[in-house]
Design an enzyme around this catalytic site. Structure first.
Site, PDB file in Angstrom:
ATOM      1  N   ARG A  18     173.938  67.113  60.066  1.00 37.35           N
ATOM      2  CA  ARG A  18     172.970  68.315  60.572  1.00 37.35           C
ATOM      3  C   ARG A  18     171.837  67.673  61.730  1.00 37.35           C
ATOM      4  O   ARG A  18     171.115  68.459  62.062  1.00 37.35           O
ATOM      5  CB  ARG A  18     172.260  68.795  59.209  1.00 37.35           C
ATOM      6  CG  ARG A  18     173.183  69.675  58.506  1.00 37.35           C
ATOM      7  CD  ARG A  18     173.681  70.965  59.044  1.00 37.35           C
ATOM      8  NE  ARG A  18     172.730  71.838  59.405  1.00 37.35           N
ATOM      9  CZ  ARG A  18     172.384  72.743  58.668  1.00 37.35           C
ATOM     10  NH1 ARG A  18     172.864  73.064  57.437  1.00 37.35           N
ATOM     11  NH2 ARG A  18     171.213  73.892  58.947  1.00 37.35           N
ATOM     12  N   HIS A  43     176.023  49.506  55.821  1.00 34.96           N
ATOM     13  CA  HIS A  43     177.139  48.873  56.515  1.00 34.96           C
ATOM     14  C   HIS A  43     177.212  49.527  57.560  1.00 34.96           C
ATOM     15  O   HIS A  43     177.912  50.547  57.818  1.00 34.96           O
ATOM     16  CB  HIS A  43     178.330  49.185  55.533  1.00 34.96           C
ATOM     17  CG  HIS A  43     179.481  48.322  56.026  1.00 34.96           C
ATOM     18  ND1 HIS A  43     180.585  47.945  55.381  1.00 34.96           N
ATOM     19  CD2 HIS A  43     179.926  48.359  57.228  1.00 34.96           C
ATOM     20  CE1 HIS A  43     181.490  47.475  56.074  1.00 34.96           C
ATOM     21  NE2 HIS A  43     181.300  47.631  57.383  1.00 34.96           N
ATOM     22  N   GLU A  70     175.903  44.670  55.586  1.00 37.61           N
ATOM     23  CA  GLU A  70     177.575  44.434  55.256  1.00 37.61           C
ATOM     24  C   GLU A  70     177.876  44.903  56.652  1.00 37.61           C
ATOM     25  O   GLU A  70     177.344  45.597  57.612  1.00 37.61           O
ATOM     26  CB  GLU A  70     178.323  45.177  54.367  1.00 37.61           C
ATOM     27  CG  GLU A  70     178.102  45.049  52.976  1.00 37.61           C
ATOM     28  CD  GLU A  70     179.012  46.028  52.173  1.00 37.61           C
ATOM     29  OE1 GLU A  70     178.927  45.832  50.824  1.00 37.61           O
ATOM     30  OE2 GLU A  70     179.645  46.929  52.559  1.00 37.61           O
ATOM     31  N   HIS A 191     183.767  47.826  45.862  1.00 36.76           N
ATOM     32  CA  HIS A 191     184.776  48.910  46.645  1.00 36.76           C
ATOM     33  C   HIS A 191     185.412  49.798  45.381  1.00 36.76           C
ATOM     34  O   HIS A 191     186.175  48.948  44.657  1.00 36.76           O
ATOM     35  CB  HIS A 191     185.753  48.130  47.356  1.00 36.76           C
ATOM     36  CG  HIS A 191     186.204  49.282  48.454  1.00 36.76           C
ATOM     37  ND1 HIS A 191     185.707  49.467  49.684  1.00 36.76           N
ATOM     38  CD2 HIS A 191     187.269  50.375  48.241  1.00 36.76           C
ATOM     39  CE1 HIS A 191     186.376  50.342  50.362  1.00 36.76           C
ATOM     40  NE2 HIS A 191     187.238  50.795  49.430  1.00 36.76           N
TER      41      HIS A 191
END
Length: 238
Positions: A18, A43, A70, A191
């Site tokens: 937005r 990341h 990362e 992950h």
């Protein structure tokens, strides 16, 4: 106790959808710390579709826990960003341009010379280095030769097969972790870890130092609230 680093990429995705600054990424990061998280992970990617490069500077200025950046060190802009911010840790991930999410670890044998160079440059700047690896003994052994401080075990395969056969799913990760311990490498993981599979993973991986969790944690927070969700994740690691 294994440390929980909260990846706040998804908060940035929501903000960017937005424009403006709602939700406030910096405030969320500080709240995550206040709610018990021992680290904050970002990341950034070249298209800045979630974390913007400026976000790393804003976060570095206020974060009191560990800051982990990362990313793909093949991008010079990423290298410059990390060296300019000097986070507690940089995690090197072999992403390619346009990749939606990370999906594999480094080939630490084929890429060994390159990784040595990258690891050395970050360590010389006083930054702890972790490199993304699959749970393969040869890749762990190759990681040692790069000079990295830690490896981050890529846990998508574990998460995908956990409900089918948890013991089978975790077996290669246990073997990889034992090898890392033998070699003196620190162990991180991340992950697709979530409230269903995290405790089993943490209980079976010897000397697991840190997990980085974003998508599942932020998704759970939509129903459970951010503070409560962080507390629930911490309980899985206790």
């Amino acid at each position: 106790m294994t440390h929980l680093s909260v990846n706040i990429n998804k908060i940035a995705t929501l903000r960017n959808s937005r424009g403006g600054n709602n939700p406030d990424l910096v405030k969320v990061a500080l709240d995550c710390e206040r709610f018990g998280a021992q680290g904050i992970t970002v990341h950034p990617r070249p298209d800045e579709r979630h974390i913007r490069y400026q976000d790393t500077f804003d976060l570095k200025a206020v974060i009191a826990t560990e800051f982990n950046i990362e990313g793909n060190c093949r991008e010079q802009k990423f290298i410059d960003l990390v060296l300019a911010n000097k986070p507690a840790q940089v995690t090197l991930v072999p992403d390619v341009l346009g990749q939606i999410t990370s999906n594999h670890g480094w080939d630490t044998i084929k890429e060994q010379d390159y990784l040595k160079e990258m690891v050395s440059s970050f360590k010389n700047a006083g930054i702890r280095v972790s490199i993304f690896v699959d749970p393969v003994i040869e890749m762990v052994e190759g990681a040692l030769a790069t000079g990295t401080d830690r490896i981050e075990l890529y846990t998508e395969a574990y998460a995908s097969h956990y409900h089918e056969d948890s013991a089978k799913a975790i077996a290669p990760y246990v073997a990889a972790a034992k090898k890392a311990n033998e070699l003196g490498l620190g162990i991180n993981a991340g992950h697709d870890l979530d409230l269903n599979n995290l405790q089993y993973f943490a209980q079976n991986i010897p000397n697991l130092l840190e997990v980085s969790i974003g998508h599942a944690l932020i998704s759970d927070a939509l129903y459970l609230g951010l503070e409560n969700t962080i507390q629930l994740y911490l309980k899985q690691l206790a």
